[in-house]
Design an enzyme around this catalytic site. Structure first.
Site, PDB file in Angstrom:
ATOM      1  N   ASP A 201       2.052 -22.251   3.603  1.00 45.12           N
ATOM      2  CA  ASP A 201       0.745 -21.824   4.115  1.00 45.12           C
ATOM      3  C   ASP A 201       0.708 -21.836   5.650  1.00 45.12           C
ATOM      4  O   ASP A 201       1.733 -21.996   6.303  1.00 45.12           O
ATOM      5  CB  ASP A 201      -0.363 -22.728   3.541  1.00 45.12           C
ATOM      6  CG  ASP A 201      -0.126 -24.190   3.923  1.00 45.12           C
ATOM      7  OD1 ASP A 201       0.760 -24.447   4.769  1.00 45.12           O
ATOM      8  OD2 ASP A 201      -0.808 -25.074   3.373  1.00 45.12           O
TER       9      ASP A 201
ATOM     10  N   ASP B 182      -0.534 -23.972   7.852  1.00 48.75           N
ATOM     11  CA  ASP B 182      -0.111 -25.219   8.495  1.00 48.75           C
ATOM     12  C   ASP B 182       1.403 -25.364   8.456  1.00 48.75           C
ATOM     13  O   ASP B 182       2.030 -25.768   9.439  1.00 48.75           O
ATOM     14  CB  ASP B 182      -0.746 -26.427   7.777  1.00 48.75           C
ATOM     15  CG  ASP B 182      -2.230 -26.536   8.091  1.00 48.75           C
ATOM     16  OD1 ASP B 182      -2.666 -25.873   9.051  1.00 48.75           O
ATOM     17  OD2 ASP B 182      -2.934 -27.276   7.370  1.00 48.75           O
TER      18      ASP B 182
ATOM     19  N   ASP C 204       5.160 -26.459   3.600  1.00 43.84           N
ATOM     20  CA  ASP C 204       4.396 -25.613   2.685  1.00 43.84           C
ATOM     21  C   ASP C 204       4.408 -24.156   3.112  1.00 43.84           C
ATOM     22  O   ASP C 204       4.602 -23.843   4.281  1.00 43.84           O
ATOM     23  CB  ASP C 204       2.936 -26.098   2.613  1.00 43.84           C
ATOM     24  CG  ASP C 204       2.840 -27.409   1.839  1.00 43.84           C
ATOM     25  OD1 ASP C 204       3.791 -27.718   1.089  1.00 43.84           O
ATOM     26  OD2 ASP C 204       1.827 -28.115   1.999  1.00 43.84           O
TER      27      ASP C 204
ATOM     28  N   GLU D  93       7.819 -31.994   5.520  1.00 39.94           N
ATOM     29  CA  GLU D  93       6.470 -32.257   6.004  1.00 39.94           C
ATOM     30  C   GLU D  93       5.617 -32.776   4.851  1.00 39.94           C
ATOM     31  O   GLU D  93       5.558 -32.180   3.786  1.00 39.94           O
ATOM     32  CB  GLU D  93       5.876 -30.970   6.581  1.00 39.94           C
ATOM     33  CG  GLU D  93       4.436 -31.065   7.023  1.00 39.94           C
ATOM     34  CD  GLU D  93       4.231 -31.954   8.245  1.00 39.94           C
ATOM     35  OE1 GLU D  93       5.231 -32.389   8.853  1.00 39.94           O
ATOM     36  OE2 GLU D  93       3.064 -32.232   8.580  1.00 39.94           O
TER      37      GLU D  93
END
Ligand code: 0RA
Length: 640
Positions: free
Chosen positions: A501, A503, A499, A426
């Site tokens: 996180d 998202d 990532d 991503e």
């Protein structure tokens, strides 16, 4: 003692010997799965006693020392001495291969597949096994070690009830693992209580306390498989009440519960003699053929045909269908790779005709429900035709461009999927670093871009057309859904890299949902992985060449403590995203097989996996809110 005793004893010893030499032949393996098989063998005997109508409660206890105890309130295994052999009833059941309590032939016994090898196998593979019987107002005990009888049955007291308790300790010289898993046993016991209505099954784990009490659970479903369908659909929006049918015919007992919801997913589980027939077989084929025929018949009869839709296909009538097909028969023949496919050829026609009769009369009596179901089916048909047109258009397009692979794919050199892996990355900058950092021999990189789709809320048409998902489908090569072909898999490992996180976590969940719904065999076979990039880079000021990557806060703290470092003595970089790493760092921390951290996605519990996905990604808001509230602390490490 009878003349036959010696010869029958020799047979018993030879039997035990063979079971102990080749345990895999009897219980599949000596891993933790084999261990659980021992429990299921004994429980199956108690379930048989319940199906015969003599028992309604079964209790399974895991003791602190990993020994296991299974009790029931059945008639109790006979303890008197059998004339011909000189053996007690208990001894017969526990030492003779396949004697397993099958004295009478008037009930459907749970036997077939890997099950049904009987209590003697459990006994042979146990360091010690003790059977306690309550029968004829006496409590009688008989003990065995590694399958060998330690003495005659012994009366140890009086009682007023009846029942059997089997206590055993699996032999640690045979099993690689001797500690049973609570969750696995609980899953199977729940399944058994769904499949056999009215049986109460307790599980208690004395190795673990929850507050003041041992960890335990009780399963009891008055509704049987109707409750099973309710359970499977609890996060979905049903469009009618559950249809239930139950028939006894030609030595077969067939039970079906079915319900359509607004979902796009087929969720049909079939069982034969309480064994989950994962690979289907003739009973499932009969069921499928019957619903297709019956729905088509009423479709015509009720004049619901349209210009574009004149005939409904199997896939259409199965969309959004949740069903349990449970068959009990005398002599099941199991086939297939995992011996979970029913082979009896006579079954297909019989099930087909029963289901056509039952469903037809249900539709006659409930024309409104027939209409609701047929309308749902017509919608599925229209969506399927549109998806097919889109697929053809795409195929033509890719043929013209003579491009089977997506433009964004940086492919690897090796063509053998046992060596290769693909990183789904991503973010374009992370994708760029991954391309430079990878080993191009076996690692392919596909940068993902565009808007991700929640496949749970869309039909197949939207899914294969999605700009983010289509390149993934092209690159992986297997196709999706009914067109899925495992042999065409281009990479043995499909690694999702996003990532660490919120998202990233959203992207991971959406991609996992896509794989689970459209390429399920990849999830089942363990081809899907999640890359775990480090959270911190730590460099001691005194040794600036020594770089340490920590994958969690716990790891960071442990490293600091071990090396007597405090926050002044180190430079700590917290990675906010993959994009912050240069190609070398990305290789070292997340891509080099020797040093990286990747997590294989596994399916722990097929029924709840579907439920979790439905809750997290489906259209119902309330169950999602409840789930997140209940599981707030776990959501981050969601194990599909
Ligand atoms: C054969 C005959 C009878 C009971 C059983 C088997 C029996 C086996 C198991 C295994 C686990 N629990 C069990 N409970 C009962 C008794 C026949 C009679 O009383 O007439």
């Amino acid at each position: 003692m009878s003349d036959n005793y010696d010869s029958s004893n020799i047979q018993v010893l030879e039997g035990i010997d063979h079971v102990r030499k080749r345990p895999g032949m009897y219980i599949g393996s000596t891993s933790v799965d084999g261990l659980h098989h021992l429990v299921y063998e004994i429980v199956d005997n108690s379930v048989d006693e319940a199906l015969a109508g003599y028992c309604n409660t079964i209790s399974v206890t895991i003791n602190e020392d990993d020994s296991i105890e299974i009790s029931d309130n059945g008639r109790g295994i006979p303890v008197d001495i059998h004339k011909d052999t000189g053996l007690s009833g208990v001894e017969l059941v526990f030492t003779k291969l396949n004697a397993g309590g099958k004295f009478d032939n008037d009930t459907y016994k749970v036997s077939g597949g890997l099950h049904g090898v009987g209590a003697s196998v459990v006994n042979a593979l146990s360091e010690e096994c003790r059977v306690t019987v309550m029968r004829n107002k006496k409590v009688t005990v008989q003990t065995f070690k590694k399958g060998v009888t330690q003495g005659p049955p012994e009366i140890i007291g009086d009682c007023t009830t009846t029942g059997t308790t089997v206590w055993f300790k699996p032999d640690p010289t045979i099993f690689a693992v001797t500690s049973p898993t609570y969750e696995t046993l609980s899953h199977r016991l729940r399944e058994l209580s769904f499949l056999n209505k009215g049986i109460r099954i307790h599980l208690c784990d004395k190795r673990e306390m929850i507050g003041e009490e041992f960890k335990k659970v009780e399963f009891y479903y008055e509704g049987g498989i109707v409750s099973f369908v309710q359970f499977l659909n609890k996060a979905k929006k049903p469009i009618h009440d559950i249809i239930y049918m139950q028939t006894e015919k030609d030595d077969m007992y067939l039970e079906i519960a079915m319900e359509y919801s607004d979902s796009y997913i087929e969720n049909v589980y079939s069982f034969v003699n309480n064994i989950n027939t994962h690979e289907g077989g003739t009973h499932l084929a009969g069921f499928r053929s019957a619903i297709t025929k019956t729905i088509n018949t009423f479709f015509v009869k009720m004049k619901m045909q349209t210009k574009t839709c004149e005939k409904l296909e199997g896939e259409d009538v199965r969309e959004g269908l949740t069903a349990i097909v449970s068959l009990k028969i005398k002599n099941p023949q199991f086939e297939g790779q995992t011996k979970t496919k029913l082979g009896n050829s006579e079954v297909k026609g019989i099930v087909d005709s029963i289901v056509q009769d039952e469903l037809s009369s249900y539709f006659e009596q409930n024309p409104n429900i027939a209409k609701i179901i047929i309308n749902k089916t017509i919608q599925a048909y229209e969506a399927r035709c549109a998806a097919k047109r889109a697929r053809e258009a795409t195929r033509r397009k890719s043929a013209m461009e003579s491009l089977g692979l997506p433009g964004k794919l940086a492919d690897c050199a090796d063509r053998d999927p046992t060596n290769t892996e693909i990183y789904l990355v991503e973010g374009d900058s992370a994708g760029g670093s991954a391309k430079q950092g990878r080993d191009r021999k076996f690692q392919a990189i596909l940068s993902l871009w565009g808007k991700m789709l929640n496949v749970e809320k869309k039909g197949e048409l939207k899914v294969i057309d999605n700009e983010k998902l289509f390149p993934i489908i092209q690159a992986i090569g297997t196709g999706v859904s009914d067109n899925f072909d495992y042999a065409k898999l281009r990479y043995g490992k499909v690694i999702i890299m996003a990532d660490a996180d919120v998202d990233g976590s959203h992207i991971r969940t959406l991609l996992l949902t896509f794989f689970y719904r459209y390429m399920k065999p990849l999830v089942e076979n363990g081809n899907i992985y999640i890359a775990m990039p480090p959270l911190y880079k730590i460099v001691p000021k005194s040794k600036p060449k020594e770089v340490y990557y920590a994958f969690s806060d716990v790891e960071k703290e442990a490293y600091m403590k071990e090396n007597n470092l405090d926050n002044d003595g180190v430079n700590i970089q917290r990675y906010k995203g993959l994009g912050e790493m240069n190609p070398e760092q990305l290789w070292e921390t997340t891509m080099n097989p020797a040093t990286r951290n990747i997590v294989k996605i596994t399916l722990n519990d097929e029924y709840t996996a579907d439920e979790v996905i439905t809750i997290l990604m489906g259209s119902e808001v309330e169950p999602r809110r409840e789930f997140i509230e209940k599981n707030a602390t776990y959501v981050k490490n969601l194990d599909v």
